[in-house]
Design an enzyme around this catalytic site. Sequence first.
Site, mmCIF file in Angstrom:
data_model
loop_
_atom_site.group_PDB
_atom_site.id
_atom_site.type_symbol
_atom_site.label_atom_id
_atom_site.label_comp_id
_atom_site.label_asym_id
_atom_site.label_seq_id
_atom_site.Cartn_x
_atom_site.Cartn_y
_atom_site.Cartn_z
ATOM 1 N N GLY A 504 0.821 -1.197 0.000
ATOM 2 C CA GLY A 504 0.000 0.000 0.000
ATOM 3 C C GLY A 504 0.853 1.243 0.000
ATOM 4 O O GLY A 504 2.086 1.184 0.083
ATOM 5 N N PHE A 508 1.993 9.560 3.696
ATOM 6 C CA PHE A 508 3.186 9.419 4.542
ATOM 7 C C PHE A 508 4.282 8.661 3.813
ATOM 8 O O PHE A 508 5.458 8.983 3.933
ATOM 9 C CB PHE A 508 2.797 8.694 5.828
ATOM 10 C CG PHE A 508 3.925 8.573 6.823
ATOM 11 C CD1 PHE A 508 4.241 9.620 7.663
ATOM 12 C CD2 PHE A 508 4.669 7.403 6.913
ATOM 13 C CE1 PHE A 508 5.276 9.513 8.574
ATOM 14 C CE2 PHE A 508 5.706 7.277 7.824
ATOM 15 C CZ PHE A 508 6.003 8.339 8.658
ATOM 16 N N LYS A 525 5.388 0.896 7.652
ATOM 17 C CA LYS A 525 5.049 2.144 6.954
ATOM 18 C C LYS A 525 6.264 3.055 6.997
ATOM 19 O O LYS A 525 6.657 3.538 8.061
ATOM 20 C CB LYS A 525 3.834 2.805 7.586
ATOM 21 C CG LYS A 525 3.349 4.018 6.818
ATOM 22 C CD LYS A 525 1.898 4.370 7.109
ATOM 23 C CE LYS A 525 1.697 4.937 8.478
ATOM 24 N NZ LYS A 525 0.329 5.481 8.662
ATOM 25 N N ASP A 621 -9.732 11.262 11.180
ATOM 26 C CA ASP A 621 -9.605 10.831 9.785
ATOM 27 C C ASP A 621 -10.249 9.453 9.591
ATOM 28 O O ASP A 621 -9.648 8.553 9.008
ATOM 29 C CB ASP A 621 -8.127 10.800 9.369
ATOM 30 C CG ASP A 621 -7.962 10.809 7.847
ATOM 31 O OD1 ASP A 621 -8.918 11.178 7.141
ATOM 32 O OD2 ASP A 621 -6.875 10.445 7.363
#
Length: 825
Positions: A504, A508, A525, A621
Amino acid sequence: MDAKFLKFFILISSIFFSSFAFTPQDNYLINCGSSTSTVVVDKRDFLGDSSNNASDYLSKGKSISLANPNPVSVSSVLYTTARLFTSASSYTFKIKNTGTHLVRLHFSPFVSNNYDLKNGDFTVMANGFSILSRFVANFTVVKEFFMMVEKVELEIMFTPSSDSNFAYVNAIEVFSVPQDFFVDAGGVALISPDGIQEFRQNISTLILETVHRINVGGSKLTPFNDSLWRTWIPDEDFLVLKSAAKVARTFDPPNYQPGGATRENAPDNVYMTAQQMNVANGSLNFLFNITWDFPVSREGDDTMHFVRLHFCDIVSVALNTLYFNIYINGIIAYKDVDLSALAFHELASPYYIDFVVKNTKDSGFERISIGPSDLSNTLRKNAILNGVEIMKVLDSVPLKRRPKKNSVWILVGSVLCGFFALSLAILTSLAILKCCKRKSKPKTKRPDSGGWTFLRVYGSSSRDTGSDGNALASPGPYGYYDLKIPFTDIKLATKDFDKNLIVGSGGFGMVYKGVLKDNILVAVKRGMPGSRQGLPEFHTEITVLSKIRHHHLVSLVGYCEEQSEMILVYEYMEKGTLRNHLYGSDLPPLSWNQRLEICIGAARGLHYLHTGSAQGIIHRDIKSTNILLDETYVAKVADFGLSKSGPCLNETHVSTGVKGSFGYLDPEYYRRQQLTDKSDVYSFGVVLFEVLCARPAIDPLLTRDQVNLAEWAMEWQKKGMIEQIVDPQLVGSIKPNSLKKFGETAEKCLADYGVDRPTMGDVLWNLEHAYQLQTNERPRERDDTGAPGVVTGVNLSRIGVDSVEGISDISTSRVFSQLITNEGR
């Protein structure tokens, strides 16, 4: 304003801000065909490729040096010489800082030694990729390219098109650009003749050729005025109707904000001028746009251009007064732009928006327009644009590993450094632990609360700290003494960030699937290496997730902040995002029971977030991409980078700049900039309709009345015809009572005012009721406080709750009653 004064001001401001100039780690400037060094107007020193200092750059191909017999006629001293090639020849540059580089080639034809350079016909390759094909220059041309360089060398090869032809070049520039210059955001819009689509290609891996670089509303800017030595030209010749635009300018320097545009994205002078709508005072005639036509070449139906638009609100006197729309080739590319919200709630704060445009060969222009939004005050309608960059997409550069020998030494060095750091951390931790044992009294260990715990590193509960309040470090479930994970471990877990492990991407950075020690699956991430744009969100995520644990919140395994890296490591969620299971993929559709279970799980996680501490935490969010599913479809809320602590007991809201995602944003929060937990409730209501209808929150390809999901679905709900918009995959499988309860719940969440919306506890109760109506399970009761009461007959395992947490979550007389007792905390 006097033109001479304006030029003088630009010169002075450029000199003043030169102290902020960017210094690239790789910086090669070659004066081709020359044996001496040459200093150009912008004070840069170009080495002659025949000199001893630069001779190693040029390979042993067949080439000769040429001198311009009429040097006074050229615009730059770089064009007084050239290097001519009669066979394939190349320049090779050692790369110290792998990443995006700017390659600039100068061609200025002249006649010398019986060679007329206008007759040159050749191809140019950069590390094996064609950047110029059958190139011919009849006048001075500067070709500029941005490309990813992942090798330790960059080879630029010039090849004549035939044995009887030749190639040449006058000057070469190769230098690294800031690593966050192109951000690989998954939400970049693809504007095509068929409408707007999501663009999933990584921008940084594309080879981009500059076509236009425009200083809108300003004068020409030369390389002397730009930290990346670029040239910006005025926009006047591209305006379709000049009378529609009016120049705006300021003498105050831009208000740069972390996470926004930088001086490397565009120089100060670009952000200090703009074009705005030319509306006479008192006129109400706002029914026009400002439009520019930029000529571009066409080479087929698949031609694509990267478009970067620069903005800086230098026309408003107050925040949240400027709203406008952006159109590209007649398609609305961005509706209701609010620079106050985008640019971190600051006026005159630079910001840019990226698009990728796919054209047909029938049009020779990129048409960009800006116009007023319906959200604007009638007397304040306006639209602005400060700068435009258009680049042709040439190719995609595959990211290759470095040579094995280098990788081995890098790995060995990293492992040794990591081992040393880990050893030091262990010794330090043992020393602290010994000291704390001496000072603190023995404590009776309390049982864990079923729904949540504090992690030890940032723990603030009494059972996790010594008497002095410091955290007691001890090995966690993943083998680390605190949340910090060595960079070497993360590289090993992701096979040095192998592209094949990417699962993904977002604003960021990239998300990789990884395997830590003991075969623990994780999601890694990684922020853009070297970038600090996401630093506030990075720290917020660590702060929030290090203090909370819940079955329906994605767990933070650890983080890394070494070598300018910002990396977050989470538990791996096998099934990905809720959105991917609703639309836009080939995954099998979810049943209604599964969707209810997922909504209940997400609501349970949000309810804990809002009530699990004195102030609570507001997510800010909530959307279907931030609800993840594990291997058994248990829902977990993710991405806490925008989270804020809720209001104190004597407060009703938190005053803060507007953050969130378009389509999910609470309109009351947007208008008043007052944040409450009811803002999350609104966003969750949009998700509920998303689950029911299996379509995006915003779909610009639909008719005007259907673009916004919340507005469209509410119309059908209020008419009592919600069954008309249910996902076709669910038709006939939803019991009417369950659908009615679900629709009513979503409707209450989307109330215009927060005070009229339910709490997440109420939402959870109603969703569970809808589930019971669907499955014919015994309805549960509520106590006199309105909180969920005792539940019997509910299959907790289907909703993803284990027996212990299920008891603590929903089987008490008050929901989360353990949170208001000392033992529960």
